[in-house]
Design an enzyme around this catalytic site. Structure first.
Site, PDB file in Angstrom:
ATOM      1  N   HIS A   1     -45.399  15.154  11.603  1.00 28.07           N
ATOM      2  CA  HIS A   1     -46.183  15.691  10.488  1.00 28.07           C
ATOM      3  C   HIS A   1     -45.737  17.144  10.383  1.00 28.07           C
ATOM      4  CE1 HIS A   1     -49.557  12.464  10.851  1.00 28.07           C
ATOM      5  NE2 HIS A   1     -48.393  11.983  10.503  1.00 28.07           N
TER       6      HIS A   1
ATOM      7  N   ARG B   1     -49.037  -1.588   5.733  1.00 28.43           N
ATOM      8  CA  ARG B   1     -48.515  -0.268   5.341  1.00 28.43           C
ATOM      9  C   ARG B   1     -46.992  -0.383   5.300  1.00 28.43           C
ATOM     10  NH1 ARG B   1     -51.164   2.570   8.601  1.00 28.43           N
ATOM     11  NH2 ARG B   1     -49.792   3.032  10.359  1.00 28.43           N
TER      12      ARG B   1
HETATM   13  N1  GLY Z   1     -47.272   7.729  12.325  1.00 24.90           N
HETATM   14  C1  GLY Z   1     -48.266   8.403  11.654  1.00 24.90           C
HETATM   15  C2  GLY Z   1     -47.900   8.532  10.255  1.00 24.90           C
HETATM   16  O1  GLY Z   1     -47.256   7.672   9.723  1.00 24.90           O
HETATM   17  O2  GLY Z   1     -48.200   9.494   9.616  1.00 24.90           O
HETATM   18 MN    MN Z   2     -46.014   9.010   8.498  1.00 21.45          MN
END
Ligand code: GLY
Ligand code: MN
Ligand code: MN
Length: 439
Positions: free
Chosen positions: A354, A403
């Site tokens: 992140h 996802r």
């Molecule tokens: N692995 C955490 C995200 O995809 O942000």
């Molecule tokens: Mn991610």
């Protein structure tokens, strides 16, 4: 010693950051602290990303100081002294002399750091540092010292990647793509989540890489827990498995999510949700165009999801109620879609998974524009946890969590998907899953 980048690239980074700080200032960049788990066992150490970015120092102690006293920027890297007893137990250290080949002007002993900072501060230097950085610095600064935030000077530079950084990120995406594909091939019903984790992380390790964040491997309902971490359940035939895993190359992360049926065949309800998430993901990727606001991808994704959930009968409301746009906050949605798509569309990716340089997708403070060289994730998802007791979960979709996440480079010519070799089309996945050799 061989660093990921040549000296010139580090010096250019330093110049573009430190030359913008005011005269008579001092920037302090410590590496991460070594955290003890018990006695003489430490948690795995990973150097601080700001330190890696500015001078590539990877040892578990060290602080970079940048000062401007006479109109010219000077950097000094403070490192631990050589110590034979410690080195017998923990390995050879670079030491003050060895550190001279790092891309800095001077090196010094860490033992001199405290007095050096105190002297500069008493001479009236303004102090800049990263909030939350190593607490051992607090010995050098007392509560009367005003400490300013260094991040606004570094983060906008870090968020636009150089050609060399992009090359490492391509490698990280390629290793992680192959790891996901390998796990798909070797998947079968009755497998443990941990076995899929071992396949993925085994590939990272055999590629001389390592995970960039703890891998998420969730079968069935576990896929509806966004940061699921137990990875200890058996996956039944008929269930989907969601794998969110990425690795690092020279410190640069990849971050990929794929979701597949462990028995190799999507059920009709799984197919309906998968197709919707995939449509949303493709719309999000398409919105990664230079000059568009950061929140454009989230907007594109949310619009597709809202329409799709209405079409599938999951939501019985108007498009506007499904979206719930917030007046005065472009890119923020608080409508009914948020019951099933609770997270942002993506984040910057780089030395941190992140990465620095902007809010998460959908955050209200994300008002900057996309630029060539930015790398970000696009990762919409839909989650119908059968365990939810706060909202009505449609029976047809209960237990489905999907996802799809790719790593995307913004270029003048539009988005380039760095993880494009990782299979994600439905037919492709059905052909691959379970085709590996099993004993
Ligand atoms: N692995 C955490 C995200 O995809 O942000
Ligand atoms: Mn991610
Ligand atoms: Mn991820």
């Amino acid at each position: 010693m061989s660093l990921p980048f040549d000296r010139e690239e580090y010096l250019n980074r330093q110049e573009s950051i430190f030359s913008k700080l005011p005269k008579s200032s001092l920037a302090i960049i410590p590496t991460n602290e070594r955290k003890i788990r018990s006695n003489d066992v430490a948690y795995p150490f990973r150097a601080n990303s700001y330190m890696l970015y500015l001078c590539g120092w990877e040892e578990d102690e060290g602080t970079l100081l940048a000062t401007n006293l006479s109109g010219k920027w000077v950097t000094t890297l403070f490192v631990p002294d050589r110590d034979t007893t410690k080195e017998i137990w923990e390995g050879i250290r670079v030491g003050v002399d060895g550190a001279k080949s790092w891309p800095v002007d001077y090196t010094d002993s860490l033992q001199s750091l405290d007095s050096c900072i105190k002297e500069l501060v008493s001479d009236g230097c303004r102090v800049f540092k990263i909030p939350g950085a190593s607490s051992s610095l607090d010995i050098s600064l007392d509560e009367n010292n005003v400490v300013e935030d260094l991040r606004p000077y570094i983060d906008p530079i870090r968020r636009v990647k150089s050609t060399n950084e992009i090359q490492y990120m391509k490698e990280a995406a390629s290793i992680a793509s192959f790891a996901h594909e390998k796990a798909m091939r070797d998947s079968r019903p009755g497998m443990g989540e941990w076995e899929i984790q071992a396949l993925v992380e085994g590939h990272f390790m055999s590629s001389l890489s390592q995970w960039s964040f703890p891998s998420i491997v969730g079968g069935g309902d576990n896929a509806t827990v966004l940061h699921y971490k137990n990875n200890n359940q058996v996956i039944k035939s008929g269930d989907l498995v969601l794998v969110d895993a990425g690795c690092e190359v020279s410190g640069y992360a990849s971050d990929i999510t794929r979701t597949w049926p462990v028995n190799g065949k999507f059920s009709q309800p799984q197919r309906e949700i998968y197709e919707l998430v995939l449509r949303a993901e493709l719309a999000g990727i398409e919105a990664c165009q230079p000059g568009l606001p950061w929140f454009s991808m989230h907007e594109a994704v949310c619009e597709v999801i809202a329409e799709g959930l209405i079409e599938l009968g999951v939501l019985n409301c108007t498009l506007e109620d499904a979206l719930g746009r917030v007046e005065g906050k472009p890119g923020v949605f608080e409508g009914q879609i948020r019951n099933f798509f609770m997270h942002g569309t993506g984040h910057f990716l780089g030395l941190d998974v992140h990465d620095v340089g902007g809010g998460r997708q959908g955050d209200p403070n994300s008002s900057f524009l996309l630029e060539p060289g930015m790398v970000l994730t696009i990762e919409p998802g839909l989650y119908f946890g059968s365990w939810r007791n706060d909202i009505l979960i449609p029976e047809r979709y209960a237990g489905i969590g999907i996802r799809i996440e790719d790593d995307v480079l913004v270029t003048e010519q539009g988005p380039v998907v760095l993880s494009s070799m990782c299979p994600k089309m439905l037919d492709e996945i059905e052909q691959i899953v379970g085709k590996g050799a099993h004993d």
